[in-house]
Design a protein around this motif. Structure first.
Motif, short mmCIF file in Angstrom:
data_model
loop_
_atom_site.label_atom_id
_atom_site.label_comp_id
_atom_site.label_asym_id
_atom_site.label_seq_id
_atom_site.Cartn_x
_atom_site.Cartn_y
_atom_site.Cartn_z
N GLY A 126 46.40 32.79 32.90
CA GLY A 126 47.29 31.93 33.67
C GLY A 126 47.46 32.34 35.11
O GLY A 126 48.17 31.67 35.86
N ARG A 127 46.80 33.43 35.56
CA ARG A 127 46.94 33.88 36.94
C ARG A 127 45.69 33.57 37.74
O ARG A 127 44.57 33.66 37.23
N THR A 128 45.89 33.23 39.01
CA THR A 128 44.79 32.78 39.87
C THR A 128 44.02 33.96 40.45
O THR A 128 44.60 34.98 40.82
N VAL A 129 42.70 33.80 40.53
CA VAL A 129 41.81 34.75 41.21
C VAL A 129 40.90 33.96 42.13
O VAL A 129 40.34 32.92 41.73
N VAL A 130 40.74 34.43 43.36
CA VAL A 130 39.86 33.81 44.34
C VAL A 130 38.60 34.66 44.47
O VAL A 130 38.70 35.88 44.64
N THR A 131 37.44 34.04 44.36
CA THR A 131 36.17 34.76 44.44
C THR A 131 35.33 34.20 45.58
O THR A 131 35.06 32.99 45.63
N VAL A 132 34.92 35.08 46.49
CA VAL A 132 33.97 34.73 47.54
C VAL A 132 32.59 35.25 47.10
O VAL A 132 32.43 36.43 46.82
N VAL A 133 31.63 34.35 47.02
CA VAL A 133 30.26 34.71 46.66
C VAL A 133 29.41 34.67 47.92
O VAL A 133 29.36 33.64 48.61
N LEU A 134 28.75 35.79 48.23
CA LEU A 134 27.92 35.89 49.43
C LEU A 134 26.46 36.02 49.00
O LEU A 134 26.01 37.08 48.56
N ALA A 151 33.52 46.10 54.92
CA ALA A 151 34.94 46.48 54.89
C ALA A 151 35.81 45.25 54.65
O ALA A 151 36.64 44.86 55.48
N VAL A 152 35.67 44.65 53.48
CA VAL A 152 36.42 43.43 53.17
C VAL A 152 37.92 43.68 53.24
O VAL A 152 38.69 42.83 53.70
N HIS A 153 38.37 44.84 52.78
CA HIS A 153 39.81 45.10 52.75
C HIS A 153 40.42 45.19 54.14
O HIS A 153 41.64 45.15 54.29
N GLU A 191 38.24 38.60 45.17
CA GLU A 191 36.99 39.25 44.78
C GLU A 191 35.90 38.81 45.74
O GLU A 191 35.84 37.65 46.13
N VAL A 192 35.02 39.74 46.10
CA VAL A 192 33.87 39.41 46.93
C VAL A 192 32.62 39.89 46.21
O VAL A 192 32.48 41.10 45.95
N ALA A 193 31.74 38.96 45.86
CA ALA A 193 30.50 39.29 45.17
C ALA A 193 29.37 39.34 46.20
O ALA A 193 29.14 38.36 46.91
N LEU A 194 28.68 40.47 46.27
CA LEU A 194 27.63 40.65 47.26
C LEU A 194 26.61 41.64 46.74
O LEU A 194 26.88 42.39 45.79
N PRO A 195 25.42 41.69 47.34
CA PRO A 195 24.39 42.62 46.86
C PRO A 195 24.75 44.06 47.19
O PRO A 195 25.52 44.32 48.12
N VAL A 196 24.18 45.00 46.43
CA VAL A 196 24.55 46.40 46.59
C VAL A 196 24.27 46.90 48.00
O VAL A 196 24.97 47.78 48.51
N ASP A 197 23.26 46.35 48.68
CA ASP A 197 22.97 46.77 50.05
C ASP A 197 24.15 46.55 50.98
O ASP A 197 24.26 47.21 52.03
N GLU A 198 25.04 45.62 50.63
CA GLU A 198 26.18 45.27 51.48
C GLU A 198 27.50 45.77 50.92
O GLU A 198 28.57 45.31 51.34
N VAL A 212 42.09 43.59 46.51
CA VAL A 212 40.75 43.24 46.99
C VAL A 212 39.74 44.09 46.24
O VAL A 212 39.82 45.32 46.28
N VAL A 213 38.81 43.45 45.56
CA VAL A 213 37.78 44.18 44.82
C VAL A 213 36.42 43.57 45.12
O VAL A 213 36.31 42.43 45.58
N LEU A 214 35.37 44.36 44.85
CA LEU A 214 34.00 43.89 45.02
C LEU A 214 33.36 43.66 43.66
O LEU A 214 33.73 44.29 42.66
N ARG A 215 32.40 42.73 43.63
CA ARG A 215 31.62 42.42 42.42
C ARG A 215 30.13 42.59 42.75
O ARG A 215 29.71 42.41 43.89
N ASP A 216 29.35 42.89 41.72
CA ASP A 216 27.90 43.03 41.87
C ASP A 216 27.25 41.66 41.73
O ASP A 216 27.27 41.07 40.65
N LEU A 217 26.69 41.16 42.82
CA LEU A 217 26.08 39.83 42.81
C LEU A 217 24.95 39.75 41.79
O LEU A 217 24.74 38.70 41.16
N ALA A 218 24.20 40.83 41.60
CA ALA A 218 23.06 40.80 40.68
C ALA A 218 23.48 40.53 39.25
O ALA A 218 22.73 39.94 38.47
N ARG A 219 24.70 40.94 38.88
CA ARG A 219 25.14 40.74 37.50
C ARG A 219 25.47 39.27 37.21
O ARG A 219 25.67 38.91 36.06
#
Length: 659
Positions: A386-394, A471-473, A460-467, A495-502
């Motif tokens: 029931g709680r909102t999460v915003v995800t930016v996919v790069l 400094a999103v935070h 959440e910001v999903a991006l490749p490991v190279d990136e 603010v957390v990061l996600r692995d785009l490859a997954r």
């Protein structure tokens, strides 16, 4: 259909005005506008921009044939949506302004604003003022025409069919829906090339935020007072029901009473409460499309439609009962609303269905929380809670040198299903250094919709490991923030990061197993990495206990740190901490020892992995308050990769760089 010369047409004309300089006759005209609440005029921002740039407090005049016996009245700009008043052209979603009369006691007619959150297409009637075309004079005269909207053009933009012709001066005038008699837009411009002209959707009014909420509350209270035209005794809502022949059981009079009572209540604490109560009222049946901006209880009422037609009266009454329960639980008085709901319910013929309203109960998540100690840690949301999460996919542009990204913003409003809210419309993507500025406005909009009272939505910001060292935070909406700036994102929200490859491997068994182990663990243990003299190996990291969280004292996007991070990802680790700002020497120094010791203490102090993101946010909040003993945590980045909430958009095509 609103007919020229009808009584409803007369009221629309009475509410329409034009704007002109102070102290001159009405031979000079800037543009048109219309009243929507006592003392408040809506117009197009471009009508005022050339005159008010650099002097937005300048006094000017508002005049209408049915206003103050035709004598102009002094007014000033209340606010406008323009982000850059000096821009060459005004985008549709910024081309609105609110004007306030200086005399608050002047009586006038007000148009009815649509409550549905839709971009209107179809027949309508357009109003405004234009210069008199007769060669004998230069007076300004009322004008109206039947027209059709047949194109929705981007954010807030509407376009007329090519057969529409608009004279000079009508920009800022209202578009009135021919079926409901409600304002659905504002004239923006005359014919360009082959189209009939452009308009701004009334939905863009919601971008005024607090001003919009105050506007519609004043609007609804005014209409609920049953005002009558001084000339004819007519009333806008009664004429809507009569002239337009609406036969739905939820009548215009019902709507007027309901919205008038809602306007008397304290405003909602956040958009989530409005959206959630509307979903419950609809028996958990969502409306089509993305979530619109929600600032007021009226906006929730506007979600209870199928197309242009209201749903059953029981759905509306259930929503009103839920709103009454919400505000009552927070100490407000909803007696009048409760009483009207019961009275209106008695008029519903099917008593077997009354329980839909009488048994309505607040969802647990919207009940007031017990008093919590200052700085209480808020656990990170899980899927469907029931709680909102915003995800930016790069998504990196394939072949682009230097690196560029196409971005998408997805919102999971607590159902476990993410919806695409905004996406990069460019052909070439964005460089990393531009992301904070480019994402600022769309993120502000989704945060405004998704933040709950006292609980901002995580990012959440999903991006490749190279990136991973981005400094999103430290982002702000305008620029990257200074260390002690309390406006930077990492101090405002989790603010957390996600692995785009997954995103492409949701069935990764090692990842799923390690996440499950983390969820079952109590206290967590820091695992120092990379280990001195040892090559990073996924096989060895796969054997670490589930309670171990890797901590890297160096960047994760290059060199040894990148190889170490890759090994952790290959072995299924879902939570990792690292230092994004570099490693001064080849080997570790005293700063590394401090970081590892403090990180170990942090992990040992929390009761669950879900507490880690907010524990780091609290540290950053204290850094912004100049707590020197917390600065060790400022360069920390956090991978928090929950396989139960996969990175969205995995089925979208990857786009190559343009040749």
């Amino acid at each position: 259909m609103i007919e020229a010369g009808s009584r409803l047409d007369a009221l629309a004309r009475a509410a329409t005005v034009h704007l002109l300089p102070a102290g001159v006759d009405n031979a000079v005209q800037w543009g048109s506008g219309f009243f929507v609440a006592p003392g408040l005029v809506v117009t197009a921002a471009h009508v005022l921009r050339p005159r008010l740039v650099g002097r937005q407090d300048m006094e000017f005049a508002v005049r209408g044939d049915a206003l103050n016996n035709g004598i102009p009245l002094p007014a000033r700009l209340e606010t406008w949506l323009l982000r850059d008043p000096a821009c060459e052209s005004v985008p549709a979603d910024e081309d609105l302004a609110l004007v306030r009369l200086l005399d608050p006691d002047v009586e006038h007619e007000c148009l009815w604003l649509v409550d549905r959150a839709v971009e209107y297409t179809g027949p309508l009637r357009v109003y405004g003022y234009r210069p008199d075309e007769r060669p004998t004079g230069k007076r300004i005269v009322p004008w109206s025409v039947d027209a059709d909207i047949n194109v929705v053009d981007g954010a807030g933009g509407l376009r007329f069919r090519p057969d529409a012709e608009f004279p000079p001066g009508v920009s800022g005038g209202p578009l009135v829906d021919a079926d409901t008699g409600a304002v659905v837009g504002v004239v923006k411009s005359r014919r360009t090339r082959s189209d009939g002209g452009a308009a701004v959707s009334s939905l863009a009014l919601r971008e005024f935020g607090t001003h919009y909420r105050q506007l519609v509350e004043a609007h609804d209270r005014w209409h609920a007072s049953l005002p009558e035209s001084p000339d004819t005794g007519d009333n806008w809502i009664d004429l809507q029901a009569g002239e337009l022949g609406q036969d739905n059981p939820w009548t215009p009079a019902d709507r007027r009473t309901a919205l008038g009572l809602l306007a008397r209540l304290p405003p909602p604490g956040d958009a989530h409460a409005v959206r959630r109560l509307a979903v419950v009222a609809r028996s958990y049946s969502r409306w089509p499309g993305a979530n619109p901006p929600l600032h007021s209880w009226r906006d929730g009422h506007g979600l209870l439609y199928e197309g242009r037609r209201p749903l059953s009266p029981l759905i509306f009454l259930r929503y009103l009962a839920l709103v009454a329960a919400y505000v009552t639980a927070r100490g407000a008085d909803a007696t009048l609303l409760d009483a009207w709901v019961k009275e209106r319910l008695r008029a519903h013929p099917d008593r077997s269905m009354h329980a839909l309203v009488t048994d309505a109960r607040l969802p647990d998540e919207l009940r007031p929380a017990p008093e919590e100690p200052l700085h209480a840690v808020v656990p990170y949301p899980t899927a469907g809670d029931g709680r909102t999460v915003v995800t930016v996919v790069l998504d990196p542009v394939i072949g682009a040198v230097p690196t560029r990204f196409f971005w998408q913003i997805w919102v999971d409003d607590g159902t476990g299903e993410a919806l695409l809210e905004a996406a990069d419309q460019s052909d070439e993507g964005q460089p990393p250094e531009a992301l904070a500025q480019v994402l600022g406005l769309p993120l502000a909009r989704v945060f405004r919709a998704g933040d709950r009272e006292g609980s901002p939505a995580p990012l959440e910001v999903a991006l490749p490991v190279d990136e991973f060292d981005t400094a999103v935070h430290r982002w702000r909406f305008a620029a990257v923030a200074a260390l002690d700036d309390h406006q930077y994102l990492g101090a405002q929200r989790q603010v957390v990061l996600r692995d785009l490859a997954r995103r492409l491997e949701p069935d990764n068994d090692a990842w799923l197993a390690r996440w499950q182990g983390l969820g079952q663990a109590g206290a967590l243990t820091a695992h120092r990495a990379p280990e001195h003299g040892r090559t990073p190996q996924a096989d060895r990291y796969a054997r670490l206990p589930a309670t171990h969280v890797p901590v890297l004292c160096r960047p994760a996007g290059r060199g040894l740190g990148k190889r170490t991070m890759a090994a952790f990802l290959d072995s299924g680790h879902a939570v990792v901490l690292w230092h994004i700002d570099g490693h001064a020497a080849r080997g570790c120094g005293e700063d590394c020892d401090v970081l590892h010791a403090r990180a170990a203490g942090l992990l040992d102090s929390i009761g669950s992995v879900t507490e880690l993101p907010d524990s780091i946010r609290l540290l950053r909040e204290e850094i912004a308050a100049r707590r020197e003993d917390r600065r060790w945590a400022e360069p920390l980045a956090l991978l928090y990769d929950d396989p139960g909430r996969p990175v969205p958009g995995g089925d979208l095509d990857v786009v190559d760089a343009p040749q």
